[in-house]
Design an enzyme around this catalytic site. Structure first.
Site, mmCIF file in Angstrom:
data_model
loop_
_atom_site.group_PDB
_atom_site.id
_atom_site.type_symbol
_atom_site.label_atom_id
_atom_site.label_comp_id
_atom_site.label_asym_id
_atom_site.label_seq_id
_atom_site.Cartn_x
_atom_site.Cartn_y
_atom_site.Cartn_z
ATOM 1 N N CYS A 263 -58.002 38.471 -46.332
ATOM 2 C CA CYS A 263 -57.564 37.852 -47.429
ATOM 3 C C CYS A 263 -56.799 39.629 -47.625
ATOM 4 O O CYS A 263 -57.377 40.363 -48.460
ATOM 5 C CB CYS A 263 -58.885 37.637 -48.318
ATOM 6 S SG CYS A 263 -59.254 35.729 -47.483
ATOM 7 N N ALA A 265 -53.639 40.304 -49.683
ATOM 8 C CA ALA A 265 -52.551 40.800 -50.005
ATOM 9 C C ALA A 265 -53.692 41.103 -52.138
ATOM 10 O O ALA A 265 -54.697 40.216 -52.013
ATOM 11 C CB ALA A 265 -51.972 39.047 -50.505
ATOM 12 N N PRO A 266 -52.810 41.918 -52.517
ATOM 13 C CA PRO A 266 -51.897 42.334 -52.217
ATOM 14 C C PRO A 266 -51.946 43.906 -51.486
ATOM 15 O O PRO A 266 -50.557 45.101 -51.721
ATOM 16 C CB PRO A 266 -51.282 42.801 -53.836
ATOM 17 C CG PRO A 266 -52.547 43.230 -54.469
ATOM 18 C CD PRO A 266 -53.930 42.083 -53.585
ATOM 19 N N GLY A 268 -54.721 46.415 -50.907
ATOM 20 C CA GLY A 268 -55.020 47.722 -51.699
ATOM 21 C C GLY A 268 -55.764 48.032 -50.369
ATOM 22 O O GLY A 268 -56.320 49.213 -50.480
ATOM 23 N N LYS A 269 -56.873 47.371 -49.773
ATOM 24 C CA LYS A 269 -57.658 47.886 -49.097
ATOM 25 C C LYS A 269 -57.579 48.369 -47.448
ATOM 26 O O LYS A 269 -57.868 48.851 -46.709
ATOM 27 C CB LYS A 269 -59.294 47.055 -49.143
ATOM 28 C CG LYS A 269 -59.502 46.810 -50.540
ATOM 29 C CD LYS A 269 -60.677 45.501 -50.265
ATOM 30 C CE LYS A 269 -61.182 46.038 -51.636
ATOM 31 N NZ LYS A 269 -60.653 44.696 -52.936
ATOM 32 N N ASP A 314 -53.260 30.422 -44.075
ATOM 33 C CA ASP A 314 -54.580 29.899 -44.075
ATOM 34 C C ASP A 314 -55.564 30.129 -43.370
ATOM 35 O O ASP A 314 -55.339 30.320 -41.924
ATOM 36 C CB ASP A 314 -54.918 27.907 -44.577
ATOM 37 C CG ASP A 314 -56.486 28.709 -45.080
ATOM 38 O OD1 ASP A 314 -57.195 28.896 -45.246
ATOM 39 O OD2 ASP A 314 -56.557 26.986 -46.123
ATOM 40 N N ASP A 331 -62.210 40.261 -47.469
ATOM 41 C CA ASP A 331 -62.488 39.985 -49.304
ATOM 42 C C ASP A 331 -62.595 39.262 -49.945
ATOM 43 O O ASP A 331 -60.978 39.023 -50.314
ATOM 44 C CB ASP A 331 -61.598 41.568 -49.610
ATOM 45 C CG ASP A 331 -61.534 41.845 -51.289
ATOM 46 O OD1 ASP A 331 -62.291 41.805 -51.796
ATOM 47 O OD2 ASP A 331 -60.749 42.293 -51.524
ATOM 48 N N CYS A 384 -64.782 40.573 -55.667
ATOM 49 C CA CYS A 384 -65.254 41.888 -57.058
ATOM 50 C C CYS A 384 -66.900 41.127 -58.568
ATOM 51 O O CYS A 384 -65.544 40.679 -59.200
ATOM 52 C CB CYS A 384 -64.041 41.667 -56.926
ATOM 53 S SG CYS A 384 -62.739 40.107 -57.626
#
Ligand SMILES: C[S@@+](CC[C@H](N)C(=O)[O-])C[C@H]1O[C@@H](n2cnc3c(N)ncnc32)[C@H](O)[C@@H]1O
Length: 446
Positions: A263, A265-266, A268-269, A314, A331, A384
């Site tokens: 998962c 986007a966008p 960061g990880k 997916d 994530d 998060c």
């Protein structure tokens, strides 16, 4: 040129009456008028603050008005909230200015005949406050008391009381009502943390280090235009909260490996993973939302990374990834209850019913993405949010169903180690660690 309070009214009108997202509505009024620094800061504070504090502000209107907040004409309710917010939460605005400008707003926005109501209610607030009694009356029931005092829905308070108890929940609520910090992650492939810190201080921008996070710098002094900060175009850094930076450290990817970010986007990880791998190896970045993947592509270009391949779709349906990955990051899409200070409307948009749906999606994603990992490989599950249903309970259920997987705590020298519980969960609690709330765990496949 409209006043800052008029701009705040326009944005709040779009949010409450047309269902606009807070950041989108704020951005629109700021872009249309481009106000100066102090005015821009006031509009931002009013819009974000009022969206966050709407339950407390409505409780004040309920007490001080002849009609309850929900029965007031909608635009009048917004103006009363703008006035009350300044009186209650903004110490730098004189009470007389808060009252007079709110009366003006009523007159300018078609509510001339009700401007007396605005004046009367705000002055009544002032009178009570001057007598030393808090105009916000709180019930004794702890759920409603915290919900009204800190402006959260009861269900979130209930959820946190069960996990953290009253004292911790109160600190958490208080923390989530503060403006968020902006953290950067330095791109170690291009520069060093010292070089970036020097470039910022040369530009007169104060930054501080963040304990345990080797690549994190925190901007001191709040909101700025990110694109204009030194080194943005050059790809020296990425905006990423410190707790989110812990995730790739926990994954601990190595140069040359195959890593899948389920998962992504966008990005960061994903981009952090590429940086930690020295941009050597293969990273599959999957996501089902195309517009978010476009942002990932922009980030890849700005940071000039080459090891990331984008995969649209997916992540419950990619049989081609079966047992090919050394490491997988999930994530997961989640309720976001660890980032309530950044996204002020989530507390009102999220519901227990939506969380139940997310919880099913998380379970399916975890079950599927685990099949991508080779024997001996690892999977990091992260959210998060501060909700055990989406965190410990989800992972424990997975481990119970998959005895070939077990929790592996981070190595003692990992930046994630100081946040690790005896069970091997990594839990970042905002009021203790001064970062977004996060949950993560590393699982190893036998
Ligand atoms: C928490 S965000 C990811 C943030 C990202 N890892 C980062 O650090 O920038 C969760 C992401 O999951 C994606 N998503 C939700 N359901 C998905 C699915 N079934 N398959 C793939 N991606 C999905 C969403 O589009 C969203 O971008």
């Amino acid at each position: 040129m409209p006043t800052p309070r008029q701009l705040a009214f326009d944005a709040l009108h779009a949010i409450y009456r047309r269902g606009a997202y807070t950041d989108v509505a704020l951005d629109r009024v700021l872009r249309q008028t481009n106000p100066s620094g102090a005015d821009r800061a006031l509009v931002t504070e009013l819009v974000y603050g009022i969206v966050r504090r709407q339950r407390s502000l409505d409780a004040l209107i309920d007490r001080l008005g002849k009609k309850k907040a929900s029965q007031q004409p909608p635009d009048l309710r917004i103006i009363l909230q703008i006035g009350l917010y300044q009186l209650r939460y903004l110490s730098h605005i004189p009470a007389s200015a808060a009252v007079d400008t709110s009366v003006e707003l009523a007159k300018k926005n078609g509510l001339k005949s009700l401007s007396g109501v605005v004046n009367g209610l705000l002055r009544q607030y002032e009178r009570l406050a001057a007598q030393g009694s808090d105009p916000l009356e709180l019930p004794t029931d702890p759920i409603q008391r915290l919900g009204i005092a800190y402006s959260f829905p009861d269900w979130i308070i209930q959820l946190w009381l069960a996990q953290f108890g009253v004292a911790e929940t109160e600190k958490l609520c208080e923390w989530f009502n503060r403006p968020p910090a902006i953290d950067l992650r330095v791109n170690i492939l291009k520069t060093t943390i010292d070089e970036v810190a020097t470039a910022f201080s040369d530009a007169g921008i104060a930054v501080s280090r963040v304990p345990y996070l080797p690549q994190a710098l925190r901007l001191v002094g709040g909101a700025r235009s990110i694109q204009q900060l030194p080194g943005f175009q050059e790809g020296w850094w990425t905006v990423q909260d410190s707790s989110a930076q812990l995730v790739a450290h926990l994954l601990d990817p190595q140069p040359g490996e195959v890593v899948i970010d389920a998962c992504a986007a966008p990005g960061g990880k994903t981009t952090h993973i590429a940086e930690l791998m020295g941009d050597r190896g293969t990273i599959w970045a999957c996501d089902r939302v195309l517009s978010r993947l476009r942002k990932l592509q922009e980030n890849i270009q700005r940071l000039q990374l080459h090891s990331i391949q984008i995969c649209t779709g997916d992540s419950r349906q990619f049989p081609q990834f079966r047992q090919i990955a050394d490491r997988v990051l999930l994530d997961a899409p989640c309720s976001g209850l660890g980032t309530l200070h950044r996204r002020p409307d989530i507390r009102w948009r999220q519901t227990p019913e939506k969380i139940a749906q997310l919880s099913r999606l998380q379970e399916e994603l975890l079950t599927q993405t685990a099949t991508w990992v080779k024997s001996g490989g690892t999977l990091v599950y992260a959210t998060c949010t501060l909700n055990s249903l989406e965190n410990e309970t989800a992972v424990q259920a997975f481990c119970d169903r998959h005895p070939d997987w077990q929790i592996q705590p981070p190595s003692p020298d990992s930046p994630a180690a100081p946040f690790t519980t005896s069970e091997g969960w990594i839990k970042v609690l905002p009021h203790l660690h001064q970062m977004d709330g996060f949950f993560m765990v590393k699982l190893k496949k036998k």
